[in-house]
Design a protein around this motif. Sequence first.
Motif, PDB file in Angstrom:
ATOM      1  N   LYS A   1     -38.823 -10.904  44.421  1.00 30.70           N
ATOM      2  CA  LYS A   1     -39.170 -12.052  45.281  1.00 30.70           C
ATOM      3  C   LYS A   1     -39.412 -13.255  44.379  1.00 30.70           C
ATOM      4  CE  LYS A   1     -42.012  -9.316  48.423  1.00 30.70           C
ATOM      5  NZ  LYS A   1     -43.404  -9.109  48.862  1.00 30.70           N
ATOM      6  N   GLY A   2     -39.154 -14.427  44.911  1.00 28.95           N
ATOM      7  CA  GLY A   2     -39.478 -15.641  44.179  1.00 28.95           C
ATOM      8  C   GLY A   2     -38.597 -15.874  42.975  1.00 28.95           C
ATOM      9  N   VAL A   3     -38.993 -16.853  42.171  1.00 28.70           N
ATOM     10  CA  VAL A   3     -38.233 -17.187  40.969  1.00 28.70           C
ATOM     11  C   VAL A   3     -39.173 -17.099  39.767  1.00 28.70           C
ATOM     12  CG1 VAL A   3     -36.996 -19.011  39.748  1.00 28.70           C
ATOM     13  CG2 VAL A   3     -36.577 -18.656  42.181  1.00 28.70           C
ATOM     14  N   LEU A   4     -38.714 -16.332  38.785  1.00 32.14           N
ATOM     15  CA  LEU A   4     -39.464 -16.187  37.548  1.00 32.14           C
ATOM     16  C   LEU A   4     -39.007 -17.276  36.586  1.00 32.14           C
ATOM     17  CD1 LEU A   4     -41.447 -14.472  35.827  1.00 32.14           C
ATOM     18  CD2 LEU A   4     -39.487 -13.070  35.151  1.00 32.14           C
ATOM     19  N   ASN A   5     -39.961 -18.004  36.028  1.00 26.85           N
ATOM     20  CA  ASN A   5     -39.636 -19.123  35.135  1.00 26.85           C
ATOM     21  C   ASN A   5     -40.159 -18.883  33.730  1.00 26.85           C
ATOM     22  OD1 ASN A   5     -38.617 -21.308  37.070  1.00 26.85           O
ATOM     23  ND2 ASN A   5     -40.516 -20.603  38.029  1.00 26.85           N
ATOM     24  N   LYS A   6     -39.456 -19.463  32.792  1.00 21.08           N
ATOM     25  CA  LYS A   6     -39.957 -19.509  31.428  1.00 21.08           C
ATOM     26  C   LYS A   6     -41.303 -20.233  31.476  1.00 21.08           C
ATOM     27  CE  LYS A   6     -38.437 -21.104  26.997  1.00 21.08           C
ATOM     28  NZ  LYS A   6     -37.431 -21.804  26.225  1.00 21.08           N
ATOM     29  N   GLY A   7     -42.303 -19.709  30.781  1.00 23.88           N
ATOM     30  CA  GLY A   7     -43.614 -20.352  30.786  1.00 23.88           C
ATOM     31  C   GLY A   7     -44.577 -19.765  31.800  1.00 23.88           C
ATOM     32  N   ASP A   8     -44.053 -18.992  32.763  1.00 19.59           N
ATOM     33  CA  ASP A   8     -44.932 -18.354  33.752  1.00 19.59           C
ATOM     34  C   ASP A   8     -45.884 -17.367  33.076  1.00 19.59           C
ATOM     35  OD1 ASP A   8     -43.919 -19.640  35.930  1.00 19.59           O
ATOM     36  OD2 ASP A   8     -42.654 -17.982  36.626  1.00 19.59           O
TER      37      ASP A   8
ATOM     38  N   GLU B   1     -50.277  -4.896  31.409  1.00 21.00           N
ATOM     39  CA  GLU B   1     -50.028  -5.863  30.324  1.00 21.00           C
ATOM     40  C   GLU B   1     -49.791  -7.244  30.922  1.00 21.00           C
ATOM     41  OE1 GLU B   1     -50.371  -4.684  27.403  1.00 21.00           O
ATOM     42  OE2 GLU B   1     -50.207  -2.535  27.872  1.00 21.00           O
ATOM     43  N   TRP B   2     -49.998  -8.252  30.083  1.00 24.44           N
ATOM     44  CA  TRP B   2     -49.732  -9.608  30.577  1.00 24.44           C
ATOM     45  C   TRP B   2     -49.193 -10.464  29.448  1.00 24.44           C
ATOM     46  CZ3 TRP B   2     -52.036 -14.248  29.007  1.00 24.44           C
ATOM     47  CH2 TRP B   2     -53.052 -14.111  28.064  1.00 24.44           C
ATOM     48  N   GLY B   3     -48.795 -11.661  29.790  1.00 22.87           N
ATOM     49  CA  GLY B   3     -48.334 -12.587  28.768  1.00 22.87           C
ATOM     50  C   GLY B   3     -47.689 -13.804  29.389  1.00 22.87           C
ATOM     51  N   ARG B   4     -47.493 -14.825  28.567  1.00 23.05           N
ATOM     52  CA  ARG B   4     -46.760 -16.010  29.028  1.00 23.05           C
ATOM     53  C   ARG B   4     -45.294 -15.810  28.659  1.00 23.05           C
ATOM     54  NH1 ARG B   4     -48.090 -21.381  30.227  1.00 23.05           N
ATOM     55  NH2 ARG B   4     -50.253 -21.065  29.660  1.00 23.05           N
ATOM     56  N   VAL B   5     -44.400 -16.011  29.610  1.00 18.50           N
ATOM     57  CA  VAL B   5     -42.979 -15.769  29.367  1.00 18.50           C
ATOM     58  C   VAL B   5     -42.465 -16.754  28.312  1.00 18.50           C
ATOM     59  CG1 VAL B   5     -40.667 -15.692  30.378  1.00 18.50           C
ATOM     60  CG2 VAL B   5     -42.644 -14.946  31.729  1.00 18.50           C
ATOM     61  N   ARG B   6     -42.136 -16.211  27.149  1.00 17.95           N
ATOM     62  CA  ARG B   6     -41.671 -17.040  26.032  1.00 17.95           C
ATOM     63  C   ARG B   6     -40.179 -17.309  26.177  1.00 17.95           C
ATOM     64  NH1 ARG B   6     -42.859 -13.549  21.920  1.00 17.95           N
ATOM     65  NH2 ARG B   6     -40.716 -13.102  21.401  1.00 17.95           N
ATOM     66  N   ALA B   7     -39.470 -16.299  26.657  1.00 20.90           N
ATOM     67  CA  ALA B   7     -38.026 -16.458  26.874  1.00 20.90           C
ATOM     68  C   ALA B   7     -37.560 -15.477  27.929  1.00 20.90           C
ATOM     69  CB  ALA B   7     -37.276 -16.219  25.563  1.00 20.90           C
TER      70      ALA B   7
END
Length: 370
Positions: A277-284, A291-297
């Motif tokens: 669902k939705g759109v996954l963006n760089k930086g999300d 686990e978690w994290g900020r999307v680097r690429a």
Amino acid sequence: PETITVQELANRMAARQGEVIKALMKNGVMATVTQTIDADTAELIVEEFGHRVRRVAESDVELGIEGIEDTPENLVARPPVVTVMGHVDHGKTSLLDALRTTDMAGGEAGGITQHIGAYQVTLASGAKITFLDTPGHEAFTAMRARGASITDVVVLVVAADDGVMPQTIEAIKHAKAADAPIIVAINKIDKPGANPERVRQELLSHEIVVESLGGDVQDVEVSAKKREGLDKLEEAILLQAEILDLKANPNRSAEGAVIESRLDKGRGSVASVLVQKGVLNKGDIVVAGAEWGRVRALVNDRGRQVSEAGPSTPVEVLGLTGVPAAGAPFVVVENEMRAREICEFRQRKLKEHHVAGQVAARGTLDQMLA
Ligand code: GTP
Ligand code: MG
């Protein structure tokens, strides 16, 4: 009646326990973190924290932490997600490889640049189909254990010279349990000993009745080796997708599932995910399992960096702090603090009910892939 502890309620909302207690007091309820409150009180508090309430199974709560609801008018058609299953050596990988070369968007010949456990094919008509490769079975099994489903359609590969075998039956069970419609791909029809009619007959005793025998299961004769019947198989998939009327809301933060993950020497944690669902963006900021994290690429199935990935798109996520489990749900959250809180909660839960469930899931998976 349903109840929930104050602690759990706070965790689920990713709110501070103290604030939840304060809100309860304001509503005349005195409770400590370990005490339980009833569902109606919890609902009141949840709304006060600005969330919408959705009383659902625990599995759903885990999936949709934010509890975003999609209304019908927000939904847009999305590509089908197809898992290829079947007995060992019946040609699953060969068939996936053959299908991949039907891709119109690929450009480069034989363009299998890397293996991410999932890829998307764009047909001449512009229609897209997402395929999950063998490791996807692990996610499939894990998701099913949660009562959630990652796949829309199962392509059951049966070798025409070998017929229905133990893992064929196992795959049928998986598909039925996941409530995913089956399309039978009778493979290796180029072989001298091929007997597609026998396959259809054998499937009957497993309640798979193909159209030519009066049932409603589509079957397609193919040869992965000779690249025959591939377009027919794709047509069958698209027809099934049309019947299923697959839709998702692209205009929201992303949710999906981890297909597989690994630790890469150079790139760190690499998680192949399927956006549902939705759109996954760089930086999300993403929470995936515990686990978690900020999307680097974000890296697509052709090994190219992309800035976003929409519904039914498989993509590699770089930037997570750890390696999430296959089948784990992922969700985009507002900020790091919330991500940390959810992960702490989940890691605690993981420790609590440890392995038992996972061992059971492993068992069936190992049988299936053995
Ligand atoms: P596992 O992943 O080990 O379960 O096997 P698989 O189902 O992925 O089968 P795979 O694609 O590896 O194929 C097994 C063997 O069958 C290989 O030697 C293939 O070359 C052969 N094969 C696959 N499809 C065809 C086909 O259409 N015709 C013929 N003649 N051989 C095929
Ligand atoms: Mg294989």
